[in-house]
Enzyme design. Structure first.
Site, short mmCIF file in Angstrom:
data_model
loop_
_atom_site.label_atom_id
_atom_site.label_comp_id
_atom_site.label_asym_id
_atom_site.label_seq_id
_atom_site.Cartn_x
_atom_site.Cartn_y
_atom_site.Cartn_z
N ASN A 22 0.92 -1.10 0.07
CA ASN A 22 -0.04 -0.01 -0.03
C ASN A 22 0.87 1.23 -0.19
O ASN A 22 1.58 1.40 1.16
CB ASN A 22 -0.86 -0.05 1.38
CG ASN A 22 -1.91 1.20 1.45
OD1 ASN A 22 -1.74 2.03 0.53
ND2 ASN A 22 -2.17 1.52 2.57
N TRP A 23 1.01 1.93 -1.15
CA TRP A 23 1.90 3.01 -1.32
C TRP A 23 1.32 3.90 -0.73
O TRP A 23 2.37 4.98 -0.19
CB TRP A 23 2.32 3.19 -2.75
CG TRP A 23 2.92 2.25 -3.52
CD1 TRP A 23 3.67 1.12 -3.21
CD2 TRP A 23 3.37 2.18 -5.06
NE1 TRP A 23 4.17 0.30 -4.20
CE2 TRP A 23 4.25 1.15 -5.39
CE3 TRP A 23 3.45 3.34 -5.89
CZ2 TRP A 23 4.71 0.85 -6.57
CZ3 TRP A 23 3.79 3.05 -7.05
CH2 TRP A 23 4.52 1.78 -7.44
N LYS A 24 0.23 4.30 -0.48
CA LYS A 24 -0.41 5.57 0.33
C LYS A 24 -0.15 6.53 -0.72
O LYS A 24 0.07 6.37 -1.83
CB LYS A 24 0.17 5.73 1.69
CG LYS A 24 -0.12 4.26 2.62
CD LYS A 24 0.08 4.72 4.00
CE LYS A 24 -0.20 3.35 4.84
NZ LYS A 24 -0.45 3.56 6.27
N HIS A 43 -9.76 1.69 4.28
CA HIS A 43 -8.38 1.63 5.14
C HIS A 43 -8.60 2.79 6.11
O HIS A 43 -9.43 3.83 6.05
CB HIS A 43 -7.26 2.35 4.08
CG HIS A 43 -5.82 2.30 5.00
ND1 HIS A 43 -5.52 3.09 5.79
CD2 HIS A 43 -4.97 1.39 4.90
CE1 HIS A 43 -4.52 2.94 6.13
NE2 HIS A 43 -4.11 1.83 5.58
N GLU A 103 -7.17 5.36 7.65
CA GLU A 103 -6.81 6.75 7.28
C GLU A 103 -7.85 7.32 6.52
O GLU A 103 -8.18 8.32 6.72
CB GLU A 103 -5.51 6.85 6.37
CG GLU A 103 -4.30 6.38 7.25
CD GLU A 103 -3.10 5.80 6.62
OE1 GLU A 103 -3.07 5.85 5.26
OE2 GLU A 103 -2.18 5.24 7.29
N GLU A 110 -5.90 -4.34 10.48
CA GLU A 110 -4.79 -3.39 10.55
C GLU A 110 -5.21 -2.73 11.99
O GLU A 110 -5.96 -1.70 11.93
CB GLU A 110 -4.75 -2.41 9.33
CG GLU A 110 -4.40 -3.06 8.08
CD GLU A 110 -3.81 -2.12 7.05
OE1 GLU A 110 -2.91 -2.56 6.67
OE2 GLU A 110 -4.30 -1.06 7.12
N GLY A 142 2.27 2.39 10.76
CA GLY A 142 3.24 3.28 10.56
C GLY A 142 4.05 3.66 11.89
O GLY A 142 4.79 4.55 11.83
N SER A 149 3.10 -2.20 10.28
CA SER A 149 4.56 -2.25 10.67
C SER A 149 4.95 -3.60 10.33
O SER A 149 5.70 -4.16 11.14
CB SER A 149 4.80 -1.68 12.19
OG SER A 149 4.48 -0.42 12.33
N GLY A 176 4.82 1.18 4.72
CA GLY A 176 6.32 1.63 4.52
C GLY A 176 7.26 0.82 4.07
O GLY A 176 8.17 1.22 3.06
P1 PGA Z 1 2.49 0.23 7.56
O1 PGA Z 1 1.06 0.77 7.06
O2 PGA Z 1 3.13 -1.01 6.83
O3 PGA Z 1 3.56 1.39 7.27
O4 PGA Z 1 2.23 0.24 9.09
C1 PGA Z 1 0.10 -0.39 6.74
C2 PGA Z 1 -0.94 -0.07 6.34
O5 PGA Z 1 -1.38 1.15 6.60
O6 PGA Z 1 -1.63 -0.23 5.16
#
Ligand code: PGA
Length: 256
Positions: free
Chosen positions: A9-11, A95, A97, A167, A173, A212, A234
């Site tokens: 997931n590049w965000k 997601h 976010e 998640e 993150g 993470s 990440g």
């Molecule tokens: P992360 O993000 O691996 O940077 O913790 C995962 C995600 O939000 O999909």
């Protein structure tokens, strides 16, 4: 046995030049990670680039969100049919976010999942609890409810077509990962929710862990019986780390 899905997931990260380098680095010999499905979920403007770079390789591409409408006066939205035209096979929905910053409800997430399925895409339905919810021992209630709302909106035949991503918000993150046992307990609960709708779907549906996930903890997480892959933020931005996670998944599959 379920095939492991390693999804990046590049965000909101990337550039044409940076993506070309990253995609070049992950376009590997497809036989190397034969037990895994590899996927990158890129920002919408870069889907054409993913299609050009990845078509014919073992790496699939997808989007990070989709409209809950099929077409029409929804400025800024991107329809599932448009994602399909650019060769996407998956799309992330719900997601944390987006739930936090765009106020997406589980009902909206369910409508997005339905639109994705109608266009032939696999929705990756994200669920997760906050730290306060975990500390109040509300994890199962919160996460279970988020999944239930989506399951209620789907036909039984479609339940087997979704991917779920657990998640925990406190692990995204932050560098803090759920222990394999903590994640496994939630994954098992989520699979039981799917089984209540369809035992066959529960056996097939892949439940990913996200938060993470890194090369050094992926193997232990992926060795748990109900963890079928990772949704990786990440660590998906570095080809080396992304492939090291795929390598860990491949080793777990080979040992099973
Ligand atoms: P992360 O993000 O691996 O940077 O913790 C995962 C995600 O939000 O999909």
């Amino acid at each position: 046995m379920r095939r492991t899905l390693i999804a990046g997931n590049w965000k909101m990260n990337g550039s044409l030049a940076g993506n070309a380098k990253l995609l070049g680095g992950i376009k590997v010999d497809p036989t190397r990670y034969a037990a895994c499905d590899l996927l990158v979920c890129a920002p919408a403007p870069y889907l054409a680039q993913c299609q050009a770079e990845l078509a014919g390789t073992a790496v699939a591409w997808g989007a990070q969100d989709v409209s809950e409408h099929e077409a029409g006066a929804y400025t800024g939205d991107v329809a599932a049919s448009m994602l399909a035209e650019f060769g996407c096979s998956y799309v992330i929905v719900g997601h944390s976010e987006r739930r936090a910053y765009q106020g997406e409800s589980s009902e909206a997430v369910a409508r997005k999942a339905v639109c994705a399925l109608r266009a032939g895409l696999t929705p990756i339905v994200c669920v997760g609890e906050t730290l306060a919810e975990r500390q109040a021992e509300r994890t199962d209630a919160v996460v279970g409810q988020q999944l239930d709302v989506v399951l209620q909106a789907l036909d039984v035949a479609d339940v087997a077509r979704i991917v779920v991503a657990y998640e925990p918000l406190w692990a995204i993150g932050t560098g803090v990962t759920a222990t394999p046992e903590m994640a496994q307990a939630v994954h098992q609960m989520l699979r039981a929710k799917i089984a209540a709708k369809s035992a066959e779907a529960a056996a097939k549906a892949r439940i990913l862990y996200g938060g993470s996930m890194k090369p050094d903890n992926a193997g232990q997480l992926l060795a748990m019986p109900d963890i079928d892959g990772g949704l990786i933020g990440g660590a998906s931005l570095k080809a080396e780390d992304f492939l090291a996670i795929a390598q860990a998944a491949q080793a777990v599959q080979a040992a099973a």
